[in-house]
Design a protein around this motif. Structure first.
Motif, PDB file in Angstrom:
ATOM      1  N   LYS A 446      27.149  17.917 -60.253  1.00 39.64           N
ATOM      2  CA  LYS A 446      28.409  18.034 -60.982  1.00 39.64           C
ATOM      3  C   LYS A 446      29.413  18.871 -60.192  1.00 39.64           C
ATOM      4  O   LYS A 446      30.603  18.524 -60.102  1.00 39.64           O
ATOM      5  CB  LYS A 446      28.153  18.657 -62.345  1.00 39.64           C
ATOM      6  CG  LYS A 446      29.404  18.776 -63.209  1.00 39.64           C
ATOM      7  CD  LYS A 446      29.086  19.365 -64.581  1.00 39.64           C
ATOM      8  CE  LYS A 446      30.347  19.492 -65.422  1.00 39.64           C
ATOM      9  NZ  LYS A 446      30.069  20.102 -66.753  1.00 39.64           N
ATOM     10  N   LEU A 447      28.950  19.974 -59.616  1.00 43.39           N
ATOM     11  CA  LEU A 447      29.842  20.825 -58.821  1.00 43.39           C
ATOM     12  C   LEU A 447      30.396  20.066 -57.617  1.00 43.39           C
ATOM     13  O   LEU A 447      31.587  20.186 -57.280  1.00 43.39           O
ATOM     14  CB  LEU A 447      29.085  22.074 -58.353  1.00 43.39           C
ATOM     15  CG  LEU A 447      28.852  23.155 -59.395  1.00 43.39           C
ATOM     16  CD1 LEU A 447      27.830  24.172 -58.898  1.00 43.39           C
ATOM     17  CD2 LEU A 447      30.172  23.868 -59.732  1.00 43.39           C
ATOM     18  N   LEU A 448      29.546  19.302 -56.940  1.00 49.42           N
ATOM     19  CA  LEU A 448      30.005  18.543 -55.783  1.00 49.42           C
ATOM     20  C   LEU A 448      30.995  17.466 -56.189  1.00 49.42           C
ATOM     21  O   LEU A 448      31.976  17.195 -55.478  1.00 49.42           O
ATOM     22  CB  LEU A 448      28.807  17.933 -55.055  1.00 49.42           C
ATOM     23  CG  LEU A 448      27.904  18.944 -54.331  1.00 49.42           C
ATOM     24  CD1 LEU A 448      26.635  18.268 -53.820  1.00 49.42           C
ATOM     25  CD2 LEU A 448      28.649  19.619 -53.177  1.00 49.42           C
ATOM     26  N   ASP A 449      30.781  16.833 -57.333  1.00 53.10           N
ATOM     27  CA  ASP A 449      31.749  15.854 -57.834  1.00 53.10           C
ATOM     28  C   ASP A 449      33.098  16.525 -58.063  1.00 53.10           C
ATOM     29  O   ASP A 449      34.157  16.002 -57.671  1.00 53.10           O
ATOM     30  CB  ASP A 449      31.247  15.239 -59.142  1.00 53.10           C
ATOM     31  CG  ASP A 449      30.080  14.273 -58.933  1.00 53.10           C
ATOM     32  OD1 ASP A 449      29.874  13.824 -57.786  1.00 53.10           O
ATOM     33  OD2 ASP A 449      29.376  13.985 -59.924  1.00 53.10           O
ATOM     34  N   GLU A 450      33.067  17.691 -58.725  1.00 57.91           N
ATOM     35  CA  GLU A 450      34.312  18.409 -59.026  1.00 57.91           C
ATOM     36  C   GLU A 450      35.021  18.846 -57.750  1.00 57.91           C
ATOM     37  O   GLU A 450      36.255  18.934 -57.717  1.00 57.91           O
ATOM     38  CB  GLU A 450      34.000  19.627 -59.887  1.00 57.91           C
ATOM     39  CG  GLU A 450      33.515  19.297 -61.294  1.00 57.91           C
ATOM     40  CD  GLU A 450      33.069  20.529 -62.056  1.00 57.91           C
ATOM     41  OE1 GLU A 450      33.045  21.625 -61.446  1.00 57.91           O
ATOM     42  OE2 GLU A 450      32.722  20.401 -63.255  1.00 57.91           O
ATOM     43  N   ALA A 451      34.262  19.122 -56.699  1.00 62.23           N
ATOM     44  CA  ALA A 451      34.845  19.595 -55.441  1.00 62.23           C
ATOM     45  C   ALA A 451      35.370  18.448 -54.584  1.00 62.23           C
ATOM     46  O   ALA A 451      35.886  18.691 -53.482  1.00 62.23           O
ATOM     47  CB  ALA A 451      33.804  20.398 -54.660  1.00 62.23           C
ATOM     48  N   GLY A 452      35.243  17.212 -55.073  1.00 59.30           N
ATOM     49  CA  GLY A 452      35.775  16.073 -54.319  1.00 59.30           C
ATOM     50  C   GLY A 452      34.789  15.458 -53.352  1.00 59.30           C
ATOM     51  O   GLY A 452      35.191  14.842 -52.365  1.00 59.30           O
ATOM     52  N   TRP A 453      33.497  15.582 -53.650  1.00 59.08           N
ATOM     53  CA  TRP A 453      32.458  14.991 -52.801  1.00 59.08           C
ATOM     54  C   TRP A 453      31.565  14.083 -53.645  1.00 59.08           C
ATOM     55  O   TRP A 453      30.388  14.365 -53.876  1.00 59.08           O
ATOM     56  CB  TRP A 453      31.617  16.077 -52.140  1.00 59.08           C
ATOM     57  CG  TRP A 453      32.367  16.896 -51.133  1.00 59.08           C
ATOM     58  CD1 TRP A 453      32.958  18.094 -51.342  1.00 59.08           C
ATOM     59  CD2 TRP A 453      32.591  16.561 -49.772  1.00 59.08           C
ATOM     60  NE1 TRP A 453      33.549  18.544 -50.194  1.00 59.08           N
ATOM     61  CE2 TRP A 453      33.340  17.620 -49.200  1.00 59.08           C
ATOM     62  CE3 TRP A 453      32.257  15.471 -48.960  1.00 59.08           C
ATOM     63  CZ2 TRP A 453      33.748  17.622 -47.877  1.00 59.08           C
ATOM     64  CZ3 TRP A 453      32.660  15.463 -47.633  1.00 59.08           C
ATOM     65  CH2 TRP A 453      33.393  16.528 -47.102  1.00 59.08           C
ATOM     66  N   PRO A 454      32.078  12.968 -54.117  1.00 57.37           N
ATOM     67  CA  PRO A 454      31.258  12.054 -54.924  1.00 57.37           C
ATOM     68  C   PRO A 454      30.223  11.332 -54.059  1.00 57.37           C
ATOM     69  O   PRO A 454      30.333  11.284 -52.831  1.00 57.37           O
ATOM     70  CB  PRO A 454      32.291  11.073 -55.495  1.00 57.37           C
ATOM     71  CG  PRO A 454      33.370  11.050 -54.460  1.00 57.37           C
ATOM     72  CD  PRO A 454      33.458  12.460 -53.934  1.00 57.37           C
ATOM     73  N   VAL A 455      29.229  10.749 -54.753  1.00 59.44           N
ATOM     74  CA  VAL A 455      28.183  10.005 -54.058  1.00 59.44           C
ATOM     75  C   VAL A 455      28.685   8.590 -53.760  1.00 59.44           C
ATOM     76  O   VAL A 455      29.187   7.885 -54.642  1.00 59.44           O
ATOM     77  CB  VAL A 455      26.901   9.933 -54.914  1.00 59.44           C
ATOM     78  CG1 VAL A 455      25.837   9.085 -54.213  1.00 59.44           C
ATOM     79  CG2 VAL A 455      26.372  11.325 -55.184  1.00 59.44           C
ATOM     80  N   GLY A 456      28.523   8.156 -52.494  1.00 62.99           N
ATOM     81  CA  GLY A 456      28.918   6.806 -52.113  1.00 62.99           C
ATOM     82  C   GLY A 456      27.815   5.795 -52.371  1.00 62.99           C
ATOM     83  O   GLY A 456      26.717   6.146 -52.840  1.00 62.99           O
ATOM     84  N   ASP A 457      28.074   4.548 -52.030  1.00 59.53           N
ATOM     85  CA  ASP A 457      27.098   3.479 -52.238  1.00 59.53           C
ATOM     86  C   ASP A 457      25.824   3.702 -51.436  1.00 59.53           C
ATOM     87  O   ASP A 457      24.757   3.211 -51.804  1.00 59.53           O
ATOM     88  CB  ASP A 457      27.713   2.125 -51.865  1.00 59.53           C
ATOM     89  CG  ASP A 457      28.859   1.744 -52.788  1.00 59.53           C
ATOM     90  OD1 ASP A 457      28.894   2.282 -53.928  1.00 59.53           O
ATOM     91  OD2 ASP A 457      29.723   0.950 -52.365  1.00 59.53           O
ATOM     92  N   ASP A 458      25.957   4.427 -50.336  1.00 57.60           N
ATOM     93  CA  ASP A 458      24.788   4.687 -49.488  1.00 57.60           C
ATOM     94  C   ASP A 458      24.034   5.939 -49.904  1.00 57.60           C
ATOM     95  O   ASP A 458      23.109   6.383 -49.213  1.00 57.60           O
ATOM     96  CB  ASP A 458      25.206   4.814 -48.021  1.00 57.60           C
ATOM     97  CG  ASP A 458      26.287   5.871 -47.801  1.00 57.60           C
ATOM     98  OD1 ASP A 458      26.703   6.538 -48.787  1.00 57.60           O
ATOM     99  OD2 ASP A 458      26.731   6.035 -46.654  1.00 57.60           O
ATOM    100  N   GLY A 459      24.434   6.554 -51.021  1.00 58.02           N
ATOM    101  CA  GLY A 459      23.745   7.735 -51.505  1.00 58.02           C
ATOM    102  C   GLY A 459      24.202   9.025 -50.866  1.00 58.02           C
ATOM    103  O   GLY A 459      23.655  10.103 -51.158  1.00 58.02           O
TER     104      GLY A 459
END
Length: 645
Positions: A446-459
């Motif tokens: 959740k923290l990484l999502d909020e920081a602008g680092w979402p998970v891509g299709d390759d994981g």
């Protein structure tokens, strides 16, 4: 598992308007104090030692430190190991890797513990007693200090140690020592002059704290001016030739990357001074070098060296079940350690763009599972460390209250509002039964999502430009195998978050070079614990030298931390000082530039049964190279049993 030092005053960078007001309040208090001090200028303080508040534990006629054995016999050898390599015996070079204890041969105006560092005595914090100087003289305002030196002081080549050598050494360190040191000290100590051959005066800048001035100049290692002028060497060169020191030990032999032997100077000028009674008891101190930890441990078992401070929990728990221990030829024991534990941990390089977002650092930290690591890899021998002043009265706990809260509010908007209402930051808890704690993993994601680092299709975690989140961890390949296992498991959790991680294990010389250049994203490193204030706090934790200070591996630069350090330097009572330092601990934890790992409140030692120590050890040093001694009868029995090579 890893144990691990202090020096300088710098000014904060730009401060907010509210902070300026707060600092003015503290500055006003300092001016009141300074005015009172100037009113007492007629009162000169002359003393056999120095502490900021003038409260020395030992009187002028003390016979010896309380914790030593004044009748300790002299003789014998103690030998211990070092890992990696060395290519220099100049401890002050900015290039190369210096040999272990190469700084030990030098002395200063105020006494130190020559082998372990830190001040002497080891049973009192913030006190120092005259060594090269027999007395210290200064006004109550501490605008300057005069050191009256002992005329009998001699270098190991028999030449006298004079005030000219002291001044030369002071200037040499400013010009050719660490830049962070030179920049800071020049601002605080603008001038020094030799009054006569055995008297030197240092002048201190106006309008600054009187902290860490007298003890700063009193702790400068003194070199032979004549030797440097004769040889033409510089301080910052990597070399095996060294200037003579005035200390109790001198270099006997050097076999590069294999062995260094120091011998006790039989003509040591200060051997009978009260500060030295019961100390420096071994005839020789031998350092044996090994390529890695396993080789070093096997050599200890074989009797190639005789004393070991253990830092590897796995070895402490499992590897000492061998005949020499079982037969009593080797002593294995835990001894109390009264110092606050060294703030060691996984340090973030805040100079890396990706790590400037605290949410990323918090997410990465959630990948460290102390509970599993401690039980699975370290045999449950450690405690989780939270504080930079762990288990002391300066450790911040809970929500700030009373004087600490009032002090933090006085600093204005430089202090985040949540710091005033939330408990001090403590490490997260994890599931001890499995390495990957899924609850913490979800928090990290959740923290990484909020920081602008979402998970891509390759994981993999990617930013808006599609660049993956990559991190490198720098590790010394000659270090502990257990530490490597800890790091590898930590990095596997980061991979589970979608972070690309690389473990870069390099040899000792490369590691030293890359640490100096701050060429890493993360590294296992240490800061300095503190029990009192001093300008060394600014060099460790302050902003001005943050880009290049070797004492600040994260590159921390925080206006809040700067303001608290400056306020601590202006404190005029022990109570005020404690308040500011408790706030400093809280602020350092809030800034979150390190993942705190673990600590041990004991020394783990193993040694061949030929050494003895005082029954009650002082709180601030193990002192095995300082005030332990050799038992000749026991040593002969070991040799008769074939235990030693």
């Amino acid at each position: 598992m890893i144990r691990s030092a202090r020096p300088a005053m710098t000014r904060s960078p730009s401060l907010t308007g509210s902070l300026v007001g707060a600092v003015l309040i503290w500055a006003l208090a300092a001016l009141v104090w300074a005015s009172a001090a100037r009113a007492q200028d007629g009162e000169m303080i002359v003393s056999h030692g120095y502490s900021f508040y003038g409260d020395l534990s030992y009187p002028p006629d003390f016979p010896h430190f309380d914790y030593v054995n004044p009748n300790a016999p002299k003789g014998g050898e103690i030998a211990f190991s070092a890992l990696g390599t060395f290519d220099s015996m100049n401890p002050y070079s900015r290039k190369g890797r210096a040999g272990t204890l190469s700084w030990m041969i030098y002395e200063s105006l105020l006494g130190e513990m020559p082998a372990e560092g830190g001040s002497a005595p080891a049973d009192a914090y913030g006190e120092a007693y005259g060594l090269l100087a027999e007395r210290v003289e200064y006004p109550a305002s501490k605008e300057w200090v005069i050191f009256h030196m002992r005329p009998e002081a001699r270098f190991s080549d028999g030449t006298p140690v004079t005030a000219h050598d002291v001044l030369f050494s002071h200037n040499l360190l400013l010009d050719e020592g660490l830049k962070s040191y030179g920049d800071a000290v020049r601002k605080r100590i603008p001038n020094a002059e030799v009054i006569d051959d055995h008297t030197i005066k240092f002048f201190f800048a106006e309008g600054i704290s009187r902290r860490s001035l007298i003890d700063q100049v009193g702790g400068v290692p003194v070199y032979s001016k004549a030797w440097y002028e004769k040889t033409g060497y510089g301080l910052d060169e990597s070399r095996l030739d060294v200037s003579p020191g005035s200390g109790p030990y001198m270099i006997d032999s050097v076999d590069v990357n294999r062995r260094i032997v120091y011998k006790r100077n039989p003509d040591y000028w200060a051997r009978d001074l009260p500060i030295n009674v019961g100390r420096h008891n071994f005839d020789t101190i031998r350092v044996e070098y090994f390529g890695d930890e396993n080789a070093a441990f096997e050599a200890f078992k074989a009797g190639e060296y005789t004393f070991r401070t253990e830092g590897n929990s796995r070895q402490w728990a499992t590897a000492y079940d061998f005949p020499k221990v079982n037969e009593g030829l080797i002593v294995k024991k835990e001894l109390p350690d009264g110092s606050p534990p060294t703030p060691s941990g996984i340090v973030f390089n805040l100079g890396r763009e990706v790590l400037r977002d605290k949410r990323v650092r918090q997410a990465v930290a959630l990948g460290f599972n102390f509970e599993w690591t401690n039980e699975s890899l370290q045999f449950g021998l450690f405690k989780p460390r939270a504080s930079f002043t762990q288990d002391t009265k300066l450790m911040a706990e809970g929500v700030p209250q009373g004087a600490e809260l009032a002090f933090l509010k006085s600093l204005g908007d430089v202090v985040p509002a949540e710091m005033l209402t939330e408990p001090a930051v403590v490490p997260h808890e994890s599931n001890a039964d499995r390495l990957l704690d899924r609850r913490n993993l979800r928090r990290a994601m959740k923290l990484l999502d909020e920081a602008g680092w979402p998970v891509g299709d390759d994981g993999l975690r990617r930013d808006a430009q599609g660049q993956p989140l990559r991190l490198t961890f720098l590790l010394n390949s000659a270090g502990s195998s257990t530490l490597r296992a800890v790091v590898e498991n930590f990095l596997s959790n980061l991979e589970a978050m979608g972070i690309q991680v690389t473990l870069e294990a390099v040899d000792a010389s490369q590691y030293t070079s890359r640490e100096r250049d701050r060429d890493y994203d993360m590294v296992y490193d240490s800061y300095a614990a503190f029990l009192g204030t001093g300008t060394g706090l600014a060099q460790r934790y302050g902003s001005e030298a943050a880009e290049y200070s070797l004492f600040n591996p994260a590159g921390l630069a925080s206006p809040m931390v700067d303001a608290i350090i400056e306020a601590s330097l202006l404190a005029q009572s022990a109570e005020e000082e404690d308040t500011t330092l408790r706030a400093l601990d809280r602020a350092l934890r809030y800034e979150f530039f390190m993942i705190p790992t673990w600590y041990n409140d004991s020394f783990w030692v193993a040694y061949y049964d030929q050494y003895e120590h005082p029954q009650v050890l002082p709180p601030y040093a193990l002192g095995f190279l300082d005030f332990w001694w050799y038992n000749q009868d026991k040593a002969e029995a070991l040799r008769a049993a074939g235990a030693l090579r």
